[in-house]
Write a protein that holds these residues in place. Structure first.
Motif, PDB file in Angstrom:
ATOM      1  N   ASP A 184      68.428 -76.413 -46.014  1.00  0.00           N
ATOM      2  CA  ASP A 184      67.186 -77.172 -46.152  1.00  0.00           C
ATOM      3  C   ASP A 184      66.896 -78.061 -44.947  1.00  0.00           C
ATOM      4  O   ASP A 184      65.777 -78.540 -44.800  1.00  0.00           O
ATOM      5  N   GLN A 185      67.873 -78.283 -44.082  1.00  0.00           N
ATOM      6  CA  GLN A 185      67.643 -79.090 -42.887  1.00  0.00           C
ATOM      7  C   GLN A 185      67.258 -78.167 -41.729  1.00  0.00           C
ATOM      8  O   GLN A 185      68.090 -77.424 -41.202  1.00  0.00           O
ATOM      9  N   ALA A 186      65.997 -78.224 -41.345  1.00  0.00           N
ATOM     10  CA  ALA A 186      65.473 -77.310 -40.322  1.00  0.00           C
ATOM     11  C   ALA A 186      66.237 -77.421 -39.008  1.00  0.00           C
ATOM     12  O   ALA A 186      66.493 -76.417 -38.345  1.00  0.00           O
ATOM     13  N   LEU A 187      66.615 -78.631 -38.640  1.00  0.00           N
ATOM     14  CA  LEU A 187      67.326 -78.835 -37.379  1.00  0.00           C
ATOM     15  C   LEU A 187      68.696 -78.151 -37.407  1.00  0.00           C
ATOM     16  O   LEU A 187      69.086 -77.457 -36.457  1.00  0.00           O
ATOM     17  N   VAL A 188      69.408 -78.312 -38.521  1.00  0.00           N
ATOM     18  CA  VAL A 188      70.731 -77.681 -38.676  1.00  0.00           C
ATOM     19  C   VAL A 188      70.583 -76.168 -38.693  1.00  0.00           C
ATOM     20  O   VAL A 188      71.325 -75.445 -38.033  1.00  0.00           O
ATOM     21  N   ARG A 189      69.593 -75.698 -39.448  1.00  0.00           N
ATOM     22  CA  ARG A 189      69.360 -74.254 -39.551  1.00  0.00           C
ATOM     23  C   ARG A 189      69.033 -73.659 -38.185  1.00  0.00           C
ATOM     24  O   ARG A 189      69.552 -72.611 -37.801  1.00  0.00           O
ATOM     25  N   GLY A 190      68.173 -74.360 -37.443  1.00  0.00           N
ATOM     26  CA  GLY A 190      67.793 -73.881 -36.115  1.00  0.00           C
ATOM     27  C   GLY A 190      68.967 -73.865 -35.148  1.00  0.00           C
ATOM     28  O   GLY A 190      69.133 -72.918 -34.369  1.00  0.00           O
ATOM     29  N   MET A 233      72.141 -73.618 -35.966  1.00  0.00           N
ATOM     30  CA  MET A 233      73.059 -72.551 -36.375  1.00  0.00           C
ATOM     31  C   MET A 233      72.530 -71.193 -35.930  1.00  0.00           C
ATOM     32  O   MET A 233      73.283 -70.348 -35.434  1.00  0.00           O
ATOM     33  N   ALA A 234      71.222 -70.992 -36.072  1.00  0.00           N
ATOM     34  CA  ALA A 234      70.606 -69.729 -35.645  1.00  0.00           C
ATOM     35  C   ALA A 234      70.787 -69.523 -34.144  1.00  0.00           C
ATOM     36  O   ALA A 234      71.101 -68.419 -33.681  1.00  0.00           O
ATOM     37  N   ALA A 235      70.601 -70.608 -33.378  1.00  0.00           N
ATOM     38  CA  ALA A 235      70.740 -70.508 -31.925  1.00  0.00           C
ATOM     39  C   ALA A 235      72.182 -70.206 -31.532  1.00  0.00           C
ATOM     40  O   ALA A 235      72.437 -69.321 -30.697  1.00  0.00           O
TER      41      ALA A 235
END
Length: 201
Positions: free
Chosen positions: A9-15, A17-19
């Motif tokens: 749910d945390q966009a910054l964390v998700r982004g 991790m994706a990177a």
């Protein structure tokens, strides 16, 4: 190529991790979602090899999403990556069908390797959490006790909790009393917080 679905749910964390995972030549992020409710639909659409799920998300939590995904798309392996390294969460996640459980401060190389291991059909479990889980034993609370304790976190009365869960106040008090004993607590709120800290709720 190992395809991934990320749910956090945390966009910054998700982004981030994706990177980080995207830097790996053999890993490709094919879907990102911010709630547990979106996991199954995104997985049906993209058929990822591995779903990397957080636990605490709005709507359906990561453990419920794990159970749903494991039931409906058994070909997708599930790796829990969470801030909340609670032994009870570990046990519940594995029982729901997860193949791995690591905490978010895991180095990126180890996270990538955990994804590969899970994709190959292996298991990955944070060693310190595994030890705590074994030492702590299984969750002693019944489903009803967990339900009333979850509502007790708000400090509601037995009557208020009973109205929410369709039980009489007396039955609610019985469940709360039992849960207080099982958690070694002295009040319902203390029992609820202790159960939450242990990942039993």
């Amino acid at each position: 190529m190992i395809t991934l679905l990320l749910a956090d749910d945390q966009a910054l964390v998700r982004g981030a991790m994706a990177a980080l995972l995207g830097f790996e030549e053999d890993l490709e992020v094919v879907a990102e979602v911010g709630t547990g409710d979106e996991v199954l639909q995104a997985a049906r659409r993209t058929r990822p090899d591995v779903a990397v799920l957080d636990i605490e998300m709005p709507g359906m939590d990561g453990i419920a999403a794990t159970a749903q995904l494991a039931r409906e798309l058994p070909g997708t392996r599930i790796l829990i990556v969470t801030t909340f390294g609670r032994p009870g969460y570990l046990r519940r996640a594995l029982e729901a069908g997860a193949s791995g459980f690591v905490v978010k401060d895991t180095p990126s190389e180890e996270l990538a390797e955990a994804v590969r291991t899970v994709a190959r059909g292996g298991r990955v479990v944070d060693p310190s959490l595994a030890t705590e889980s074994v030492v702590g034993g299984p969750n002693p609370l019944t489903n009803r006790e967990r339900e009333v304790l979850t509502h007790a976190l708000d400090g509601g009365s037995a009557a208020a909790i009973g109205a929410r869960v369709h039980l009489s106040p007396g039955t609610v008090r019985n469940h709360l009393s039992s849960a207080i004993g099982k958690t070694g607590s002295s009040t319902r709120v203390e029992a609820a917080r202790r159960a939450q800290d242990l990942g039993w709720l």
